[in-house]
Design an enzyme around this catalytic site. Structure first.
Site, PDB file in Angstrom:
ATOM      1  CD  GLN A   1      29.978   2.990  54.953  1.00  0.00           C
ATOM      2  OE1 GLN A   1      30.075   3.427  53.808  1.00  0.00           O
ATOM      3  NE2 GLN A   1      30.706   1.984  55.408  1.00  0.00           N
TER       4      GLN A   1
ATOM      5  CE1 TYR B   1      37.389   7.023  50.739  1.00  0.00           C
ATOM      6  CE2 TYR B   1      36.678   4.883  51.567  1.00  0.00           C
ATOM      7  CZ  TYR B   1      36.980   5.715  50.501  1.00  0.00           C
ATOM      8  OH  TYR B   1      36.890   5.256  49.214  1.00  0.00           O
TER       9      TYR B   1
HETATM   10  C1  FMN Z   1      30.692  -0.045  43.683  1.00  0.00           C
HETATM   11  C2  FMN Z   1      31.240  -0.214  45.059  1.00  0.00           C
HETATM   12  C3  FMN Z   1      31.166   0.850  45.954  1.00  0.00           C
HETATM   13  C4  FMN Z   1      31.637   0.703  47.263  1.00  0.00           C
HETATM   14  N1  FMN Z   1      31.443   1.735  48.165  1.00  0.00           N
HETATM   15  C5  FMN Z   1      31.705   1.533  49.482  1.00  0.00           C
HETATM   16  C6  FMN Z   1      31.289   2.497  50.458  1.00  0.00           C
HETATM   17  O1  FMN Z   1      30.676   3.544  50.172  1.00  0.00           O
HETATM   18  N2  FMN Z   1      31.575   2.224  51.753  1.00  0.00           N
HETATM   19  C7  FMN Z   1      32.246   1.081  52.139  1.00  0.00           C
HETATM   20  O2  FMN Z   1      32.476   0.873  53.336  1.00  0.00           O
HETATM   21  N3  FMN Z   1      32.621   0.146  51.222  1.00  0.00           N
HETATM   22  C8  FMN Z   1      32.345   0.333  49.926  1.00  0.00           C
HETATM   23  N4  FMN Z   1      32.639  -0.660  49.009  1.00  0.00           N
HETATM   24  C9  FMN Z   1      33.228  -1.931  49.485  1.00  0.00           C
HETATM   25  C10 FMN Z   1      32.137  -2.978  49.707  1.00  0.00           C
HETATM   26  O3  FMN Z   1      31.319  -2.635  50.818  1.00  0.00           O
HETATM   27  C11 FMN Z   1      32.760  -4.377  49.940  1.00  0.00           C
HETATM   28  O4  FMN Z   1      33.588  -4.311  51.084  1.00  0.00           O
HETATM   29  C12 FMN Z   1      33.571  -4.859  48.747  1.00  0.00           C
HETATM   30  O5  FMN Z   1      32.835  -4.726  47.550  1.00  0.00           O
HETATM   31  C13 FMN Z   1      34.004  -6.331  48.893  1.00  0.00           C
HETATM   32  O6  FMN Z   1      32.883  -7.183  49.065  1.00  0.00           O
HETATM   33  P1  FMN Z   1      32.270  -8.074  47.866  1.00  0.00           P
HETATM   34  O7  FMN Z   1      33.345  -9.043  47.458  1.00  0.00           O
HETATM   35  O8  FMN Z   1      31.092  -8.765  48.454  1.00  0.00           O
HETATM   36  O9  FMN Z   1      31.914  -7.128  46.755  1.00  0.00           O
HETATM   37  C14 FMN Z   1      32.225  -0.524  47.677  1.00  0.00           C
HETATM   38  C15 FMN Z   1      32.329  -1.569  46.751  1.00  0.00           C
HETATM   39  C16 FMN Z   1      31.826  -1.437  45.481  1.00  0.00           C
HETATM   40  C17 FMN Z   1      31.898  -2.612  44.533  1.00  0.00           C
END
Ligand code: FMN
Length: 354
Positions: free
Chosen positions: A98, A179
């Site tokens: 990414q 971002y």
């Molecule tokens: C620890 C953490 C770091 C994240 N870092 C990013 C990232 O670098 N880039 C991004 O697009 N989303 C990032 N996200 C968002 C996740 O990709 C995802 O959209 C979000 O956790 C919701 O999905 P989930 O309910 O399956 O956790 C991050 C989420 C978490 C929990």
């Protein structure tokens, strides 16, 4: 009927199932923003995902938004990722990088020579940056010149080439979560009056140009885009609208990219998701809105035809063997937020598989 456990042809690459690991920043990079042996172990543990999408990786030093995040802009960084991609491939996995330019979601202490972060316009976000010295107030960023915008697009293309050189199977461009790319899309963060701001066509231009430049650099089949319409995160609240995404999709649709990844940050966005699903004829990835971390209850969205691939964040972080656990509808290890960002193996490579 297609289920989440069926394989998929992702622009010529076979992925074993439709369960992908969502991109997650972990702030554990080695010196000089490099991937480490621990990074390789973490991702290889999760190789049973149909596709792993890496943590956000900055395409340039100014693109860094958080402490201890890795990059893909120095020879040392590029070489360091090879052990990660080799480890994932050895375990039968597929991995995209990414590419994330944080824009104004940064801090002078993270910038080269302590300079201001850059953005479409000099509008400060509310809140605090995660720096090497803890949380610090955001500052007003410096507005990019038109020449710098062109150079930033070229940085994305260079980082994409570097990702392929490092062995990644493709790249996902981070256009979500407030971002840089998202900052151009929304009028609250983009007050420009040149060709990069104002009308929806102008606000969509940066995203479209980045996708085009990256597709030209590494092939559309290795290029993907993540967006999060109506997402309030990172001071985007109330400034993002659905219209700009129609123009964006129309602009990238003819390129035939590997996939579009929609992140649903709020429940109201489901109608927009369904509309984008119709407009975008390629492979559609969805990080579905759910109460709490996305789990097996999202799997039906594939059977319903809303998505081709589902992505899972927090549960993949805590469950290296997540596809197997989704098949049995749990049980799941519980994610520990205190070790999400920064630290060592604890909360990173020590979550057990069954
Ligand atoms: C620890 C953490 C770091 C994240 N870092 C990013 C990232 O670098 N880039 C991004 O697009 N989303 C990032 N996200 C968002 C996740 O990709 C995802 O959209 C979000 O956790 C919701 O999905 P989930 O309910 O399956 O956790 C991050 C989420 C978490 C929990």
């Amino acid at each position: 009927m297609t289920t989440a456990f069926d394989p998929l042809d992702l622009s010529g690459t076979r992925i074993a199932n439709r369960i992908a690991m969502a991109p997650m920043t972990r702030s554990r990079a080695g010196a000089g923003g490099t991937a480490t042996d621990l990074t390789a172990e973490y991702y290889a543990q999760r190789a049973s995902a149909g596709l792993i999408i890496s943590e956000g990786v900055q395409p340039s030093a100014v693109g860094q938004g958080y402490a201890w995040t890795p990059g893909l802009h120095s020879e040392e960084q590029i070489a360091s990722w090879r052990k990660v991609t080799d480890a994932v491939h050895a375990d039968g996995g597929v991995i995209f990088a990414q590419i994330m330019h944080a824009g104004r979601i940064s801090h002078p202490s993270l910038q080269p020579d302590g300079g201001l972060p850059v953005a479409p316009s000099a509008v400060a976000p509310e809140g605090k940056a995660f720096t090497n010295d803890g949380f610090q107030d955001f500052v007003a960023p410096r507005e990019l010149t038109a020449d710098e915008i062109r150079a930033t697009i070229a940085d994305f293309a260079d980082a994409a080439r570097a990702a392929i050189q490092a062995g990644f199977d493709g790249v996902e461009l981070h256009g979500a979560n407030g971002y840089l790319i998202h900052q151009f899309l929304a009028p609250g963060s983009n007050e420009r009056t040149d060709e990069w701001g104002g009308s929806v066509e102008n606000r969509a231009r940066f995203a479209v140009e980045v996708v085009k430049a990256v597709a030209a650099a590494v092939g559309a089949e290795r290029t993907a885009l993540r967006i999060s319409p109506l997402n309030p995160y990172n001071s985007m609240s109330g400034t993002d609208t659905a219209e700009v995404y129609e123009v964006l999709i129309a602009g990238i649709e003819p390129l035939g990219i590997a996939y579009l990844h929609v992140l649903e940050a709020v429940p109201e966005v489901r109608e927009v998701t369904a509309d984008l699903r119709k407009r975008f004829t390629g492979t559609f990835f969805l990080n579905a809105f759910t109460e709490g971390p996305t789990d097996h209850r999202a799997l039906a969205l594939i059977e319903d035809g809303l998505a081709d691939v589902l992505t899972f964040g927090a549960l993949f972080l805590a469950n290296p063997d997540l596809p197997a656990r989704l098949r049995t509808e749990g049980p799941y290890n519980t994610p520990d937020p205190s070790s999400f960002f920064g630290g060592d193996a604890k909360g990173y490579t020590d979550y057990p598989a069954r």
